[in-house]
Design a protein around this motif. Structure first.
Motif, PDB file in Angstrom:
ATOM      1  N   ALA A 191       0.829  -1.206   0.000  1.00  0.00           N
ATOM      2  CA  ALA A 191       0.000   0.000   0.000  1.00  0.00           C
ATOM      3  C   ALA A 191       0.861   1.252   0.000  1.00  0.00           C
ATOM      4  O   ALA A 191       0.567   2.236  -0.701  1.00  0.00           O
ATOM      5  CB  ALA A 191      -0.925  -0.015   1.216  1.00  0.00           C
ATOM      6  N   LEU A 192       1.930   1.233   0.773  1.00  0.00           N
ATOM      7  CA  LEU A 192       2.829   2.375   0.840  1.00  0.00           C
ATOM      8  C   LEU A 192       3.418   2.684  -0.544  1.00  0.00           C
ATOM      9  O   LEU A 192       3.419   3.845  -0.988  1.00  0.00           O
ATOM     10  CB  LEU A 192       3.948   2.059   1.834  1.00  0.00           C
ATOM     11  CG  LEU A 192       4.964   3.175   2.131  1.00  0.00           C
ATOM     12  CD1 LEU A 192       4.306   4.300   2.900  1.00  0.00           C
ATOM     13  CD2 LEU A 192       6.138   2.624   2.924  1.00  0.00           C
ATOM     14  N   ILE A 193       3.887   1.661  -1.224  1.00  0.00           N
ATOM     15  CA  ILE A 193       4.500   1.844  -2.546  1.00  0.00           C
ATOM     16  C   ILE A 193       3.458   2.284  -3.571  1.00  0.00           C
ATOM     17  O   ILE A 193       3.692   3.203  -4.372  1.00  0.00           O
ATOM     18  CB  ILE A 193       5.177   0.538  -2.991  1.00  0.00           C
ATOM     19  CG1 ILE A 193       6.364   0.232  -2.086  1.00  0.00           C
ATOM     20  CG2 ILE A 193       5.626   0.613  -4.451  1.00  0.00           C
ATOM     21  CD1 ILE A 193       6.962  -1.135  -2.288  1.00  0.00           C
ATOM     22  N   GLN A 213      -7.643   0.176  -6.468  1.00  0.00           N
ATOM     23  CA  GLN A 213      -7.982  -0.606  -7.664  1.00  0.00           C
ATOM     24  C   GLN A 213      -6.795  -1.452  -8.118  1.00  0.00           C
ATOM     25  O   GLN A 213      -6.954  -2.616  -8.485  1.00  0.00           O
ATOM     26  CB  GLN A 213      -8.412   0.348  -8.781  1.00  0.00           C
ATOM     27  CG  GLN A 213      -8.882  -0.366 -10.044  1.00  0.00           C
ATOM     28  CD  GLN A 213      -9.349   0.622 -11.107  1.00  0.00           C
ATOM     29  OE1 GLN A 213      -9.093   1.816 -11.019  1.00  0.00           O
ATOM     30  NE2 GLN A 213     -10.036   0.122 -12.111  1.00  0.00           N
ATOM     31  N   ALA A 214      -5.593  -0.869  -8.083  1.00  0.00           N
ATOM     32  CA  ALA A 214      -4.403  -1.603  -8.503  1.00  0.00           C
ATOM     33  C   ALA A 214      -4.123  -2.799  -7.603  1.00  0.00           C
ATOM     34  O   ALA A 214      -3.589  -3.819  -8.055  1.00  0.00           O
ATOM     35  CB  ALA A 214      -3.197  -0.664  -8.518  1.00  0.00           C
ATOM     36  N   MET A 215      -4.486  -2.685  -6.323  1.00  0.00           N
ATOM     37  CA  MET A 215      -4.254  -3.789  -5.392  1.00  0.00           C
ATOM     38  C   MET A 215      -5.442  -4.729  -5.267  1.00  0.00           C
ATOM     39  O   MET A 215      -5.398  -5.692  -4.498  1.00  0.00           O
ATOM     40  CB  MET A 215      -3.889  -3.225  -4.012  1.00  0.00           C
ATOM     41  CG  MET A 215      -2.523  -2.559  -3.980  1.00  0.00           C
ATOM     42  SD  MET A 215      -2.065  -1.940  -2.342  1.00  0.00           S
ATOM     43  CE  MET A 215      -2.043  -3.447  -1.364  1.00  0.00           C
ATOM     44  N   ALA A 237     -10.805  -0.137   2.352  1.00  0.00           N
ATOM     45  CA  ALA A 237      -9.800  -1.100   2.810  1.00  0.00           C
ATOM     46  C   ALA A 237      -8.391  -0.519   2.665  1.00  0.00           C
ATOM     47  O   ALA A 237      -7.526  -0.728   3.533  1.00  0.00           O
ATOM     48  CB  ALA A 237      -9.920  -2.392   2.017  1.00  0.00           C
ATOM     49  N   MET A 238      -8.164   0.227   1.597  1.00  0.00           N
ATOM     50  CA  MET A 238      -6.876   0.879   1.403  1.00  0.00           C
ATOM     51  C   MET A 238      -6.648   1.937   2.485  1.00  0.00           C
ATOM     52  O   MET A 238      -5.565   2.038   3.070  1.00  0.00           O
ATOM     53  CB  MET A 238      -6.810   1.513   0.014  1.00  0.00           C
ATOM     54  CG  MET A 238      -5.575   2.378  -0.239  1.00  0.00           C
ATOM     55  SD  MET A 238      -4.019   1.460  -0.166  1.00  0.00           S
ATOM     56  CE  MET A 238      -4.130   0.572  -1.715  1.00  0.00           C
ATOM     57  N   THR A 239      -7.676   2.703   2.764  1.00  0.00           N
ATOM     58  CA  THR A 239      -7.578   3.724   3.805  1.00  0.00           C
ATOM     59  C   THR A 239      -7.250   3.089   5.150  1.00  0.00           C
ATOM     60  O   THR A 239      -6.446   3.610   5.925  1.00  0.00           O
ATOM     61  CB  THR A 239      -8.899   4.508   3.903  1.00  0.00           C
ATOM     62  OG1 THR A 239      -9.173   5.110   2.623  1.00  0.00           O
ATOM     63  CG2 THR A 239      -8.819   5.593   4.964  1.00  0.00           C
TER      64      THR A 239
END
Length: 314
Positions: free
Chosen positions: A23-25, A38-40, A46-48
């Protein structure tokens, strides 16, 4: 009180996850919560949540939110090379494990030239199939630049070919069969049963020519120059596909210069015969390249089958 390095290390090793590094990258590269999510393959909430968890572990802000997306803070930028090294190490580990599993229990991937197919695989595979029926062998035909490329990476376990002038790093050659250039014809050709075929006989015959890039063509051109064959009767059908060459020869109208290894199966069944003429062109032996230290059990079985063929020939 500010966190010390030991506390941060303990938190990261016990509570941080690879997903946090991803997520950091991704946020650093895309600068957007929605696009990073979306990329993950996850939702934006969930990203937040992933970012919030990592920020809580480090007790600092990693990204500044604004209307156009996010920007990494200096702390996030400091962490970026560390995160990339972690993911790179995970990828390398996964590749090593997958390679080991494949070598130990997967199929044996073989690259083979035309000469190696005729001189080694054709006689060895039936015996190998009987002695090790559970060993799966996948064979790809390679030639020219394809042969050189087959030594790169981990695509093949065994590379069957003629001994090369340049030894590729990490690969060891094991010779299995001697080879030489010979002249062959269909069994019904007028020269097929003649004892002591002469250069004049060959100069008057009709020839099936080899591709200009093949070793056989180079040997033939030397032979032509040696005996002064200026105007030969040549069929203008040139192929590097052995079955098509056999199809043209079996009619008994044509001659062809070829490595004995390429014609081995045809000579054995009698559909093609070797003419009684010494071309005088020994070739480098046919064998296999492999990385012995990395070879799994299945690869070793196939290699042993090729060596058994050599021992029987000797």
């Amino acid at each position: 009180m500010a966190l010390n390095a030991q506390t941060l290390l303990r938190r990261l090793t016990t509570r941080a996850r690879v997903r946090h590094m991803q997520a950091l990258i991704m946020l650093n590269d895309l600068r957007s919560m929605s696009r990073a999510a979306q990329a993950m393959g996850m939702t934006q909430p969930a990203m937040t949540q992933l970012v919030a968890e990592l920020e809580a572990l480090l007790e600092t802000t990693l990204f500044l939110r604004h209307s156009r997306g996010v920007d990494p803070t200096p702390v996030a930028q400091d962490l970026m090379p560390v995160a990339r090294r972690i993911l790179a190490a995970m990828e390398e580990g996964a590749e090593l494990i997958a390679t080991r599993i494949r070598r130990d229990s997967g199929p044996v991937r073989v690259a083979a030239t035309v000469a190696a197919m005729g001189g080694l695989l054709d006689p060895a595979l039936p015996v190998l199939a009987r002695s090790h029926p559970n060993v799966q062998v996948q064979v790809d035909n390679v030639m020219g630049q394809g042969l050189s490329a087959s030594f790169s990476g981990t695509e093949f376990d065994l590379i069957l070919c003629r001994r090369l002038a340049v030894v590729h790093e990490g690969w060891t050659f094991v010779p299995c069969r001697h080879d030489a250039a010979i002249i062959v014809a269909g069994a019904r050709h007028p020269l097929a049963q003649k004892t002591g075929v002469t250069a004049a006989d060959l100069g008057a015959a009709r020839w099936l020519q080899n591709h200009v890039a093949t070793l056989a063509r180079h040997v033939f051109d030397d032979l032509r120059e040696r005996y002064g064959w200026v105007e030969l009767d040549e069929v203008q059908f040139i192929s590097r596909i052995p079955m098509l060459i056999w199809s043209m020869l079996k009619s008994g109208e044509l001659l062809c210069l070829t490595p004995r290894s390429v014609a081995a199966a045809w000579l054995l069944d009698g559909s093609i015969v070797e003419l009684d003429f010494d071309v005088g062109a020994p070739l480098e032996p046919i064998g296999f390249y492999w990385k012995l230290d990395e070879a799994g059990p299945s690869t070793r079985h196939v290699a042993q089958g090729l060596l058994d063929l050599r021992d029987r020939a000797d």
